[in-house]
Design a protein around this motif. Structure first.
Motif, short mmCIF file in Angstrom:
data_model
loop_
_atom_site.label_atom_id
_atom_site.label_comp_id
_atom_site.label_asym_id
_atom_site.label_seq_id
_atom_site.Cartn_x
_atom_site.Cartn_y
_atom_site.Cartn_z
N ILE A 124 0.86 -1.18 0.00
CA ILE A 124 0.00 0.00 0.00
C ILE A 124 0.90 1.24 0.00
CG2 ILE A 124 -1.76 1.28 1.26
CD1 ILE A 124 -2.70 -1.38 2.44
N ALA A 125 0.71 2.10 -1.00
CA ALA A 125 1.51 3.32 -1.10
C ALA A 125 0.88 4.42 -0.25
CB ALA A 125 1.59 3.77 -2.56
N ILE A 126 1.72 5.08 0.58
CA ILE A 126 1.23 6.15 1.45
C ILE A 126 2.20 7.33 1.39
CG2 ILE A 126 0.08 4.54 3.02
CD1 ILE A 126 2.41 4.92 4.97
N ASN A 127 1.73 8.51 1.78
CA ASN A 127 2.61 9.66 1.94
C ASN A 127 2.06 10.57 3.03
OD1 ASN A 127 0.62 11.33 0.75
ND2 ASN A 127 1.48 10.99 -1.30
N SER A 128 2.74 11.67 3.26
CA SER A 128 2.38 12.55 4.39
C SER A 128 1.26 13.52 4.05
CB SER A 128 3.61 13.34 4.84
OG SER A 128 4.13 14.09 3.75
N ASN A 129 0.86 13.62 2.79
CA ASN A 129 -0.16 14.59 2.38
C ASN A 129 -1.53 13.98 2.16
OD1 ASN A 129 1.68 16.84 2.23
ND2 ASN A 129 2.52 15.87 0.39
N VAL A 130 -1.59 12.61 2.15
CA VAL A 130 -2.85 11.92 1.86
C VAL A 130 -3.19 10.98 3.01
CG1 VAL A 130 -4.03 10.32 0.29
CG2 VAL A 130 -2.49 12.08 -0.63
N ALA A 131 -4.43 11.04 3.45
CA ALA A 131 -4.92 10.05 4.43
C ALA A 131 -5.48 8.87 3.65
CB ALA A 131 -5.98 10.67 5.32
N THR A 132 -4.82 7.72 3.75
CA THR A 132 -5.23 6.54 2.99
C THR A 132 -6.19 5.71 3.84
OG1 THR A 132 -3.14 6.48 1.79
CG2 THR A 132 -4.43 4.45 1.84
N THR A 133 -7.35 5.41 3.28
CA THR A 133 -8.36 4.62 3.98
C THR A 133 -8.27 3.16 3.53
OG1 THR A 133 -9.83 6.54 4.02
CG2 THR A 133 -10.82 4.39 4.45
N ILE A 134 -8.23 2.24 4.50
CA ILE A 134 -8.13 0.81 4.21
C ILE A 134 -9.32 0.12 4.85
CG2 ILE A 134 -6.65 -1.23 4.34
CD1 ILE A 134 -4.32 0.71 5.01
N THR A 135 -10.13 -0.56 4.04
CA THR A 135 -11.35 -1.21 4.52
C THR A 135 -11.22 -2.71 4.40
OG1 THR A 135 -12.66 0.69 3.81
CG2 THR A 135 -13.85 -1.36 4.26
N PHE A 136 -11.50 -3.44 5.48
CA PHE A 136 -11.38 -4.89 5.54
C PHE A 136 -12.77 -5.54 5.48
CE2 PHE A 136 -7.51 -3.26 7.30
CZ PHE A 136 -6.53 -4.17 6.92
N PRO A 137 -12.82 -6.83 5.12
CA PRO A 137 -14.14 -7.49 5.01
C PRO A 137 -14.77 -7.81 6.35
CG PRO A 137 -12.37 -9.01 4.45
CD PRO A 137 -11.73 -7.67 4.61
N GLU A 138 -13.99 -7.80 7.45
CA GLU A 138 -14.56 -8.06 8.78
C GLU A 138 -14.00 -7.03 9.77
OE1 GLU A 138 -13.56 -11.73 6.53
OE2 GLU A 138 -12.25 -10.95 8.11
N LYS A 139 -14.51 -7.10 10.96
CA LYS A 139 -14.06 -6.20 12.02
C LYS A 139 -12.62 -6.49 12.40
CE LYS A 139 -15.22 -4.69 16.71
NZ LYS A 139 -16.14 -4.86 17.86
N ILE A 140 -11.85 -5.44 12.61
CA ILE A 140 -10.44 -5.57 12.99
C ILE A 140 -10.36 -5.85 14.49
CG2 ILE A 140 -8.23 -4.38 13.14
CD1 ILE A 140 -9.24 -2.64 10.75
N SER A 141 -9.60 -6.93 14.84
CA SER A 141 -9.43 -7.26 16.25
C SER A 141 -8.02 -7.00 16.74
CB SER A 141 -9.80 -8.73 16.50
OG SER A 141 -9.00 -9.60 15.72
N LEU A 142 -7.04 -6.89 15.82
CA LEU A 142 -5.65 -6.65 16.23
C LEU A 142 -4.91 -5.98 15.09
CD1 LEU A 142 -3.21 -7.14 18.19
CD2 LEU A 142 -2.82 -9.27 16.93
N LEU A 143 -4.09 -4.98 15.43
CA LEU A 143 -3.19 -4.33 14.48
C LEU A 143 -1.86 -4.12 15.18
CD1 LEU A 143 -2.43 -2.79 11.88
CD2 LEU A 143 -3.43 -0.74 12.90
N THR A 144 -0.79 -4.63 14.57
CA THR A 144 0.53 -4.47 15.19
C THR A 144 1.58 -4.35 14.10
OG1 THR A 144 2.14 -5.46 16.73
CG2 THR A 144 0.89 -6.98 15.33
N GLY A 145 2.64 -3.62 14.41
CA GLY A 145 3.73 -3.45 13.46
C GLY A 145 4.70 -2.39 13.96
N TYR A 146 6.00 -2.60 13.70
CA TYR A 146 7.00 -1.63 14.13
C TYR A 146 6.95 -0.42 13.20
CZ TYR A 146 11.45 0.42 15.44
OH TYR A 146 12.42 1.29 15.88
N GLY A 147 6.75 0.76 13.78
CA GLY A 147 6.63 1.98 12.99
C GLY A 147 5.24 2.56 13.00
N LEU A 148 4.28 1.82 13.59
CA LEU A 148 2.91 2.31 13.70
C LEU A 148 2.74 3.09 14.99
CD1 LEU A 148 0.91 -0.85 12.55
CD2 LEU A 148 1.48 1.16 11.18
N VAL A 149 2.14 4.28 14.92
CA VAL A 149 1.91 5.09 16.12
C VAL A 149 0.50 5.65 16.07
CG1 VAL A 149 4.34 5.70 16.40
CG2 VAL A 149 2.86 7.16 15.02
N THR A 150 -0.07 5.85 17.22
CA THR A 150 -1.39 6.47 17.31
C THR A 150 -1.30 7.96 17.62
OG1 THR A 150 -1.49 5.81 19.64
CG2 THR A 150 -2.50 4.33 18.04
#
Length: 321
Positions: free
Chosen positions: A45-71
């Motif tokens: 998935i291509a991302i940058n700092s000027n665009v908010a990229t929306t990602i939609t999954f077929p079911e409810k998300i129960s866990l998201l993890t990864g090094y470099g992800l921040v809230t």
């Protein structure tokens, strides 16, 4: 309209057009809305700092993890030394993520678990981002394997009377052979000290040892047959069967005396191998086995013995007389 007002309008139009070009340059043309290929294991998935990229999954998300992800975007100050790009994310609703790059760097990998599946994502910093992404359920894996007719024939058990006799001899002499050549019994299974007893009237059959070669789909039962009755038991050993639960298996080889005198105990070795047509049964050695004896008596010969007159007539016919 005077010339001064016209100049201001023209300048405004130029600014708006320039801003529109800048925004369009931030999104991949023709790939603003993408649907990820379900056959891929890792989704880019291509991302940058000027665009908010929306990602939609077929079911409810129960866990998201990864090094470099921040809230919290402020966390980027604590991760200035990392080579991985920093991605700000928000789980806006149950099945949707919004991500934006806040520090460029190497791709950020993330694992997302939903109600029924796990997805692997790779967020790649790019000048032109994906604006919206739809994640499809993983493609079902096909575990079927095509088997040719030649392969089926090759995998069948080739029954061989000499091999059965040789394997039975090998089982009987295992305790002497194995210390000298352990490789002879590689992959073999063995159970000892058993008391699997079955009783039919005055006859008692006890399995005291089981040996099995999975490669040959061959199982050998070492047994004792005891006649506790007052009459001699005369039978055809080839009619012996082995029962497991509700199913009985025909034996390929039975080595036992045809007659058992009253009060006598004789040895009986029973060999099972495969099933009908050379198929494999794959019996587990750890089951509860029982020996089923045939009824007393032996099957009559297919043809009655020749009398002396019949034999002479056949000899004359053979000589052309």
């Amino acid at each position: 309209m005077n010339s001064r007002t016209s100049s201001w309008l023209w300048l405004l139009l130029v600014c708006v057009f320039t801003a529109a070009l800048k925004v369009s340059a931030q999104v991949q043309p023709g790939r603003e809305l993408v649907r990820l290929d379900p056959k891929n294991l890792v989704h880019d998935i291509a991302i940058n700092s000027n665009v908010a990229t929306t990602i939609t999954f077929p079911e409810k998300i129960s866990l998201l993890t990864g090094y470099g992800l921040v809230t919290d975007p402020a966390q980027v100050n604590q991760m200035t030394a990392t080579k991985v790009g920093i991605v700000h994310y928000e789980n806006v609703i149950g099945d949707t993520l919004v991500v934006r790059l806040i520090k460029t760097g190497e791709p950020c990998h993330a694992t997302v678990r939903t109600t029924r599946n796990i997805y692997l994502l790779r967020f790649t910093p790019a000048d032109e981002a994906n604006l919206a992404v739809i994640v499809s359920p993983p493609a079902p894996t096909n575990s079927t394997v095509e088997v040719t007719q030649d392969k089926v024939v090759e995998s069948r058990i080739q029954y061989n009377a000499e091999e059965l006799v040789g394997m039975l001899s090998k089982v009987r002499n295992r305790k002497a052979l194995e210390p000298l050549n352990p490789g002879l019994f590689t992959g073999w299974q063995e159970r000892n000290g058993l008391m699997m007893t079955s009783t039919a009237k005055d006859l008692v059959t006890t399995i005291y040892e089981i040996q099995r070669s999975p490669a040959k789909d061959l199982t050998v039962f070492r047994c004792w047959l005891t006649n506790n009755g007052a009459k001699e038991f005369d039978f055809d050993p080839a009619g012996t069967k082995v029962r497991v639960g509700s199913r009985s298996y025909d034996c390929q080889l039975v080595d036992c005396a045809n007659t058992v005198a009253p009060g006598q105990r004789v040895a009986m070795d029973v060999v099972l191998q495969g099933g009908p047509g050379g198929s494999r049964e794959g019996l587990s050695i750890n089951q509860d086995f029982r020996i089923e004896l045939p009824e007393p008596g032996r099957q009559p010969a297919l043809l009655p013995p020749l009398s002396s007159a019949d034999a002479a007539e056949l000899d004359a016919a053979a000589d052309g007389k």
